[in-house]
Design an enzyme around this catalytic site. Structure first.
Site, short mmCIF file in Angstrom:
data_model
loop_
_atom_site.label_atom_id
_atom_site.label_comp_id
_atom_site.label_asym_id
_atom_site.label_seq_id
_atom_site.Cartn_x
_atom_site.Cartn_y
_atom_site.Cartn_z
N TYR A 78 -10.59 26.44 -79.97
CA TYR A 78 -9.92 27.60 -80.53
C TYR A 78 -9.54 27.36 -82.00
O TYR A 78 -9.82 26.31 -82.56
CB TYR A 78 -8.70 27.96 -79.68
CG TYR A 78 -9.06 28.41 -78.28
CD1 TYR A 78 -9.98 29.43 -78.08
CD2 TYR A 78 -8.51 27.80 -77.16
CE1 TYR A 78 -10.33 29.85 -76.80
CE2 TYR A 78 -8.85 28.21 -75.87
CZ TYR A 78 -9.77 29.24 -75.71
OH TYR A 78 -10.11 29.64 -74.44
N ARG A 83 -1.28 20.85 -78.04
CA ARG A 83 -2.40 20.52 -77.14
C ARG A 83 -3.59 20.18 -78.04
O ARG A 83 -4.17 21.07 -78.69
CB ARG A 83 -2.71 21.69 -76.23
CG ARG A 83 -3.78 21.35 -75.20
CD ARG A 83 -3.93 22.43 -74.15
NE ARG A 83 -4.69 21.94 -73.01
CZ ARG A 83 -4.82 22.59 -71.87
NH1 ARG A 83 -4.22 23.76 -71.71
NH2 ARG A 83 -5.52 22.09 -70.89
#
Length: 362
Positions: free
Chosen positions: A191, A239
């Site tokens: 992402y 993350r």
């Protein structure tokens, strides 16, 4: 309580990003079951280029605070904590979603039948996407199309980058106003935050591209802004993919490897976030994940492997098993470690084995 529910898009939301009873019931049941920390699904920070699904959570507007606060209260009533995962898909998005979400939100409010109609029409949109007759998705720079969406992409302008940094910061402030306990920044699974970190997707020549320092500038400015706006004690989890694993599919030198990923983790730690969730691999379907609070028990990893029932490793080759050992050993040597127990390591091995058997992605 070290039981954590990791984020996973459930599709229980609504167009405007507010919580629904179904979504709140789902998370509350996990809190009732004794989960110590619940991390929400991917939660958008931007409606124009950052909406990954019509039925996902959002923290892109103040009107979403009230529902999130109710969710937080329900989670807290069972003694659990809740973090919100802030997310932007970047080039992983589908062109069909670029710019259409605000219109869908307005139509949904005005036309009671709009949602059912949209879901019937959307499959036909795949034809448009296959022929690239949709808006371009955004990325740090013009780069190869995402394997996931295959959407043509364009480079973000400097102004858009600054606006997105503010979008993340604004969203974190809304999370705090919702009485949630912290945020997780999703810099994994290909992402946008990871796209800035990777030289494969970030080919910029300004201060946001090139060197590792420049490639990390985007996420570090987000972290700095969140701490300034929400306070230094407001918890932030990152993350992080520490190895894109291109070498494992015959493409060495592409993206970044474990050595650079470890350096990213070190710099993020210096930036003052509370902890990190370590992921490996963006180039394969099987993501091996471990929440890293540091671990003296990593020294005993080889002993655990040898002592554990072989059924736990069904599906792993000797080479892959050795890779797990080397990965965690190197993380242990390079990152401060204190609290991870032998049982948690064993649990990690069980989790990754389950993932590999089902092609799941945590």
């Amino acid at each position: 309580n070290r039981i954590v529910l990791p984020p996973m898009l459930m599709g229980f939301g609504q167009f405007d990003g507010r919580t629904t009873e179904q979504l709140m019931d789902y998370y509350e049941e996990r809190a009732k079951g004794g989960t110590g920390l619940i991390i929400t699904e991917i939660t958008r920070v931007n409606d124009i280029t950052g909406g990954s699904a019509f039925a996902q959570l959002g923290m892109s507007h103040d009107y979403q605070i009230e529902g999130m606060k109710e969710l937080a209260n329900r989670i807290h009533s069972h003694g659990s904590k809740i973090f919100v995962q802030l997310h932007h898909p970047g080039r992983q998005n589908m062109g069909l979603l670029i710019g259409t979400l605000p219109l869908s939100i307005a139509c949904d409010k005005a036309l009671p039948f709009f949602k059912d109609m949209l879901y019937k029409v959307v499959p036909a949109g795949k034809i448009l996407m296959n022929h690239h007759i949709v808006p371009k998705v955004v990325a740090p720079s013009k780069c190869e199309n995402s394997y996931f969406s295959d959407g043509n992409n364009r480079a973000l302008t400097k102004k858009e980058i600054k606006n997105l940094i503010n979008d993340f910061i604004d969203a974190a402030e809304r999370v705090k106003k919702s009485d949630c306990d912290g945020v997780q920044l999703h810099a994994s699974h290909g992402y946008l935050l990871q796209q800035f970190l990777s030289p494969n997707t970030n080919k910029r020549t300004d201060e946001y591209g090139g060197s590792l320092e420049n490639r990390m500038r985007f996420i570090l400015e987000i972290i700095s802004g969140i701490k300034e706006r929400c306070g230094k004690d407001f918890p932030i989890i990152v993350r992080l993919t520490v190895d894109e694993c291109y070498s494992m599919i015959g493409k060495p030198g592409k993206g970044y490897d474990l050595s650079e990923g470890v350096e990213m983790a070190k710099r993020l730690e210096k930036a003052g976030f509370i902890t990190r969730k370590i992921d490996t691999s963006d180039s394969r379907k099987n993501h091996l994940s471990v929440t890293e609070k540091g671990a003296e028990a990593l020294k005993e990893f080889r002993q655990i492997c040898d002592a554990t029932d072989e059924d736990m490793f069904k599906g792993f080759s000797d080479e892959e098993r050795e890779t797990l050992h080397n990965l965690l050993t190197r993380l242990h040597k390079n990152l401060d470690s204190e609290n991870l127990t032998k049982e948690e390591i064993s649990g990690f091995l069980t989790e990754t084995t389950t993932q590999k058997g089902s092609d799941a992605d945590v």
